[in-house]
Design a protein around this motif. Sequence first.
Motif, PDB file in Angstrom:
ATOM      1  N   TYR A   1      -0.010  -1.430  -0.239  1.00 30.42           N
ATOM      2  CA  TYR A   1       0.147  -0.035   0.263  1.00 30.42           C
ATOM      3  C   TYR A   1       0.759   1.131  -0.280  1.00 30.42           C
ATOM      4  N   SER A   2       2.390   0.699   0.890  1.00 32.78           N
ATOM      5  CA  SER A   2       3.054   2.721   0.610  1.00 32.78           C
ATOM      6  C   SER A   2       3.354   2.464  -0.847  1.00 32.78           C
ATOM      7  N   ASN A   3       3.070   1.700  -1.201  1.00 33.77           N
ATOM      8  CA  ASN A   3       4.328   1.682  -2.811  1.00 33.77           C
ATOM      9  C   ASN A   3       3.667   1.815  -3.716  1.00 33.77           C
ATOM     10  N   TRP A   4       1.657   1.793  -3.203  1.00 33.78           N
ATOM     11  CA  TRP A   4       0.787   2.658  -4.631  1.00 33.78           C
ATOM     12  C   TRP A   4       0.499   3.858  -4.293  1.00 33.78           C
ATOM     13  N   GLN A   5       0.936   4.731  -2.704  1.00 28.24           N
ATOM     14  CA  GLN A   5       0.520   5.658  -2.311  1.00 28.24           C
ATOM     15  C   GLN A   5       1.444   6.398  -3.078  1.00 28.24           C
ATOM     16  N   LYS A   6       2.600   5.983  -3.095  1.00 28.81           N
ATOM     17  CA  LYS A   6       3.936   6.671  -3.531  1.00 28.81           C
ATOM     18  C   LYS A   6       3.492   7.210  -5.099  1.00 28.81           C
ATOM     19  N   GLY A   7       2.359   6.704  -5.762  1.00 34.08           N
ATOM     20  CA  GLY A   7       2.489   6.201  -7.010  1.00 34.08           C
ATOM     21  C   GLY A   7       3.453   6.612  -8.044  1.00 34.08           C
ATOM     22  N   GLU A   8       4.647   5.411  -7.809  1.00 34.42           N
ATOM     23  CA  GLU A   8       5.216   5.175  -9.278  1.00 34.42           C
ATOM     24  C   GLU A   8       5.082   5.155 -10.145  1.00 34.42           C
ATOM     25  N   ASP A   9       5.731   5.361 -11.496  1.00 34.39           N
ATOM     26  CA  ASP A   9       5.496   4.240 -12.461  1.00 34.39           C
ATOM     27  C   ASP A   9       3.922   3.897 -12.011  1.00 34.39           C
ATOM     28  N   GLU A  10       3.843   2.234 -12.777  1.00 37.11           N
ATOM     29  CA  GLU A  10       2.351   2.364 -13.510  1.00 37.11           C
ATOM     30  C   GLU A  10       1.187   1.612 -11.866  1.00 37.11           C
ATOM     31  N   TYR A  11       1.705   2.126 -10.577  1.00 35.24           N
ATOM     32  CA  TYR A  11       1.052   2.142  -9.435  1.00 35.24           C
ATOM     33  C   TYR A  11      -0.208   4.185  -9.042  1.00 35.24           C
ATOM     34  N   ALA A  12       0.785   4.780 -10.170  1.00 35.70           N
ATOM     35  CA  ALA A  12       0.075   5.883 -10.237  1.00 35.70           C
ATOM     36  C   ALA A  12      -0.858   6.474 -11.389  1.00 35.70           C
ATOM     37  N   THR A  13      -1.466   5.722 -12.049  1.00 37.00           N
ATOM     38  CA  THR A  13      -2.615   5.450 -12.693  1.00 37.00           C
ATOM     39  C   THR A  13      -4.026   4.051 -12.027  1.00 37.00           C
ATOM     40  N   ILE A  14      -3.527   4.244 -11.277  1.00 39.75           N
ATOM     41  CA  ILE A  14      -5.065   2.709 -11.209  1.00 39.75           C
ATOM     42  C   ILE A  14      -5.725   2.980  -9.631  1.00 39.75           C
ATOM     43  N   ASP A  15      -6.588   3.266 -10.276  1.00 40.72           N
ATOM     44  CA  ASP A  15      -7.552   2.870  -8.538  1.00 40.72           C
ATOM     45  C   ASP A  15      -7.818   1.829  -7.716  1.00 40.72           C
ATOM     46  N   ALA A  16      -8.106   0.570  -7.881  1.00 38.03           N
ATOM     47  CA  ALA A  16      -7.479  -0.666  -7.281  1.00 38.03           C
ATOM     48  C   ALA A  16      -6.934  -1.668  -7.792  1.00 38.03           C
ATOM     49  N   ILE A  17      -6.907  -2.667  -7.403  1.00 38.24           N
ATOM     50  CA  ILE A  17      -5.566  -4.324  -7.878  1.00 38.24           C
ATOM     51  C   ILE A  17      -6.487  -5.303  -8.131  1.00 38.24           C
ATOM     52  N   VAL A  18      -6.949  -6.412  -8.811  1.00 33.58           N
ATOM     53  CA  VAL A  18      -7.632  -6.786  -8.766  1.00 33.58           C
ATOM     54  C   VAL A  18      -6.389  -8.237  -8.514  1.00 33.58           C
ATOM     55  N   VAL A  19      -6.479  -9.454  -8.079  1.00 28.76           N
ATOM     56  CA  VAL A  19      -5.326 -10.650  -7.787  1.00 28.76           C
ATOM     57  C   VAL A  19      -7.044 -11.834  -7.991  1.00 28.76           C
ATOM     58  N   SER A  20      -7.047 -12.320  -8.949  1.00 31.12           N
ATOM     59  CA  SER A  20      -8.006 -13.410  -9.044  1.00 31.12           C
ATOM     60  C   SER A  20      -7.107 -14.885  -9.559  1.00 31.12           C
ATOM     61  N   VAL A  21      -7.203 -15.735  -8.437  1.00 31.43           N
ATOM     62  CA  VAL A  21      -6.671 -17.423  -8.894  1.00 31.43           C
ATOM     63  C   VAL A  21      -7.046 -18.052  -9.022  1.00 31.43           C
ATOM     64  N   GLY A  22      -7.192 -19.437 -10.385  1.00 25.50           N
ATOM     65  CA  GLY A  22      -7.951 -20.105 -10.901  1.00 25.50           C
ATOM     66  C   GLY A  22      -6.776 -21.575 -10.177  1.00 25.50           C
ATOM     67  N   VAL A  23      -7.585 -22.604 -11.065  1.00 21.17           N
ATOM     68  CA  VAL A  23      -7.032 -24.182 -10.797  1.00 21.17           C
ATOM     69  C   VAL A  23      -6.262 -24.272 -11.743  1.00 21.17           C
ATOM     70  N   ASP A  24      -4.132 -24.511 -12.238  1.00 21.23           N
ATOM     71  CA  ASP A  24      -4.132 -24.450 -13.519  1.00 21.23           C
ATOM     72  C   ASP A  24      -2.810 -25.844 -13.081  1.00 21.23           C
ATOM     73  N   GLU A  25      -2.213 -27.032 -13.050  1.00 19.24           N
ATOM     74  CA  GLU A  25      -1.766 -28.145 -12.477  1.00 19.24           C
ATOM     75  C   GLU A  25      -0.061 -27.586 -13.398  1.00 19.24           C
ATOM     76  N   GLU A  26      -0.563 -26.645 -14.345  1.00 17.27           N
ATOM     77  CA  GLU A  26       0.602 -26.994 -15.172  1.00 17.27           C
ATOM     78  C   GLU A  26       0.881 -25.282 -14.833  1.00 17.27           C
ATOM     79  N   ILE A  27       0.994 -24.688 -14.466  1.00 13.19           N
ATOM     80  CA  ILE A  27       1.606 -23.315 -14.679  1.00 13.19           C
ATOM     81  C   ILE A  27       2.558 -23.348 -13.456  1.00 13.19           C
ATOM     82  N   VAL A  28       3.666 -22.728 -13.002  1.00 11.74           N
ATOM     83  CA  VAL A  28       4.282 -23.445 -11.793  1.00 11.74           C
ATOM     84  C   VAL A  28       4.755 -22.175 -11.201  1.00 11.74           C
ATOM     85  N   TYR A  29       5.378 -21.001 -11.965  1.00 12.95           N
ATOM     86  CA  TYR A  29       5.265 -19.644 -11.039  1.00 12.95           C
ATOM     87  C   TYR A  29       3.774 -18.740 -12.252  1.00 12.95           C
TER      88      TYR A  29
END
Length: 1054
Positions: free
Chosen positions: A18-46
Amino acid sequence: MALSLDREAYYRRVKRLYSNWQKGEDEYATIDAIVVSVGVDEEIVYAKSTALQTWLFGYELTDTIMVFCEDKILFMASKKKVEFLKQIANSKSNESTNGVPAITLLVREKNESNKGNFDKMIEALKGSKNGKRIGIFSKDKFPGDFMNSWNDALSKEGFEKVDISAVVAYTIAVKEDGELALMRKAAAITSEVFTKFLKERVMEIVDADEKVRHSKLAESVEKAIEEKKYLSGADPSTVEMCYPPIIQSGGNYNLKFSVVSEKGYMHFGTVTCAMGIRYKSYCSNLVRTLMVDPPQDTQDNYTFLLQLQEEMLKELRHGVKLCEVYAAVMDMVKKQKPELLSKITKNLGFAMGIEFRESSLVINSKNQYRLKKGMVFSLNVGFSDLTNKEGKKPEEKTYALFIGDTVLVEEDGPATLLTSVKKKVKNVSILLKKEDEEEEEEEDDTEGILLGRGSRAALLPERTRNELTAEEKRRAHQKELAAQLNEEARRRLTEQKGEQQIQKARKSNVSYKNPSLMPKEPHIREMKIYIDKKYETVIMPVFGIATPFHIATIKNISMSVEGDYTYLRINFYCPGSALGRNEGNIFPNPEATFVKEITYRASNIKTPGEQMVPALNLQNAFRIIKEVQKRYKTREAEEKEKEGIVKQDSLVINLNRSNPKLKDLYIRPNIAQKRMQGSLEAHVNGFRFTSVRGDKVDILYNNIKHAVFQPCDGEMIIVLHFHLKNAIMFGKKRHTDVQFYTEVGEITTDLGKHQHMHDRDDLYAEQMEREMRHKLKTAFKNFIEKVESLTKEELEFEVPFRELGFNGAPYRSTCLLQPTSSALVNCTEWPPFVVTLDEVELIHFERVQFHLKNFDMVIVYKDYSKKVTMINAIPVASLDPIKEWLNSCDIKYTEGVQSLNWTKIMKTIVDDPEGFFEQGGWSFLEPEGEGSDAEAGESESEIEDETFNPSEEEYEDEEEDSDEDYSSEAEDSADYSKESMGSEEESGKDWDELEEEARKADRESRYEEEEERSRTISRKRKVPSSSSQSSRHHRSSHSRSPGRSSGPSKKKRK
């Protein structure tokens, strides 16, 4: 058992986000919220989504949606996961203390559309800041109905999506202490698996000439991590490979981590090995190139590659841009080896953590991100498509070099290596020994013909031709070394000539500097013997005058009682009383008159009126002189020991408990009378040995000349031996060799015990000993590896090459002498034997004759004032292997049939170095350099006898032994030539028999001239008639060397 979540770590990390987001450097400066969605996929390691989850919670949570808004956080997951997340769900009371928004948990309904929960989240997104632009990880696309319905709901609302992968990666790239500990452990496991399994396996394959596919070798590494012995004590369930190990050889190289090992067979040339271990979700990486018999060109390129990596480590500092690191390395390549610019890898490494490769933090020419303290990088640099000029087959013509390590960025100074696997040329080269025994070849040849292997038979003549030149090559190399040796020695001695030798002034033993210091005791006035303990002086009456004598001038004293009188006899040191060469130093003025002895007499009968018996004074004097003399001698001995001791720095103690430590070791030489156990611990700048009694011995790293590890293979003890540059004091003595050892088996054997081959107890005892040996060897090796990484390889332990070892007697007993990379050592016997190869000028083999089973080896040092070292009784079978080894070390060697007087030779050289080198220097030891015809030899011998032998008296006094050696050898060789069955140990005839033989010979020859007869008799008096020919041959064929024993001609001249 319910999974626990580190609440503090979560709040610490989400606050950083949150502190990096509030500093607003690079892409953080342009966004209003963050969405992270994780499904199920055995093939994805990283994936960035799962990496963020692992970073925040310590676990991956599938089918979970995380929404980070300006003033609230929403997590939507299944019922079980919501229960898990309740551990961090904060109430309004602690919202302000943590400085992060409150968490709302939504339970996902399995069979329904979840519209209600989606609406709540979309409403929160719209209420965050402007509610239009959301930050997502664009590369992460998980399949499944749940993910699809959520993505559709977002799309309907028309949010603008911004990829924030790079800025989030930069946020989590700086590691906390807990994360660094996991990465260090991962790197340690990687190093262990590579060193103890993969490298060993490759060496086995090469050694046994096996045919193994790259893919099979890679699979065996994956299986190895299931075994606990390679995991540094880690639980196998927490360890996995970051990627399948990549092994490449035989001309096909692709220096990337996305490739897989080919199915082709491993080629014995340049083998690149890349592997990485992931421990508790944190990655590490290691790349090494193993080279089999590398040509010099390959070694040079590899050394340059190491220099590049060293440069990168220096550049990786806090605040430096990644593109600047890349530019610095490229500049170095342009300046030093511009032809390799096109061969170097496109990027030089990448940041690493939960994800193996952080694509936004790659070291290349464009990356503007700055390094921060605590970031961990995988540094990988290599050259591909290099041409091997010596290669004949297609797979030998092209090769690649690739090295990589896991490193930690520091505040200032170079980055720290976390994978401490050695990578110098000598550590990654596998050198094959070529068989050159003719018998073996003949056997192989016969087999080839019998089995119809025409190709093998065809190869043999070529192989034999090459091997026949091995001796010639050796000789040619030795000729080059000879010229070089004389040139360097002459230059060195000329330079030293200017430096005058400082003779140490001997301490003057003056009792009193002026008469006023003389004590005013009544004993002195009464003409009695008085001992002044303060000034260590005996004051004696001489002709009625009290005369002081320092205790150092008294040699010994004796007291005897004869009748009514007691006699005290005092003997003094005077010229001629002490036999020794340095006698002149003791007496500064030897021409003066010396008192040799004084005897005093006193009556044992008490005279009337006297209180005491007169003889009591002599008795007291005798006792006190003995005491003072003992004290003086003890002090002198201690001072002599301390003489020349260099003051060492103080040991800097590391209070960390994880210091490398070995327990239950013995020290040699012993600190006290009895040997004691103790522990050896490595600190910041040296070792400390602490005995069970509390004695301490400190050895500093910068004072160690050679650190030798002698494993217990074929030995009864396992040893760490330190040969020091400057002596250290302990146990009241000075020592330059200190070793720590432990016994691995029974040094004594019970002969009374019945030896049965299949005795169960004996078999069990043998098994236990084998296990004990293995355990000790592992413990010592681990200690050495830790010490080497602690000292950043400044201190390197050498292991003796047992296969190059040979038996010899440097002292009284025969022992196995083994070469290391920089010395010739024997550490198992005491006293130890250590000779530094860099200090050796040349090696001379004495008594090399066909009929002798042994020969001697003389080591001449570059410092000619140093006494030569003799190794006696080396078996003749070891001569060729020793020559081969010396030749490979670029050490000049010579051989001869006689024993030489080295004391005299070295004295001659030091006294007149210019004259010595004008006469050909060390070439007098060469067989080719000896006189070719009898006349030349005779005249030369006479001239050189005059040159190198100052006086006949000195010869008689000092060279008696050498003379005897020579004459006995001459007789031996003559007897041998006369009677092939005669033993070399038979004693010669006495002078009477020789004279009788001489007379008989005269009668038979019927010499008429008296001159001829007398000359013949004098010659025969020296040598038996059967061996006169032999001795004449010796005199003519060997030109006299400085100090070479020339017995016969001496006698003749005399």
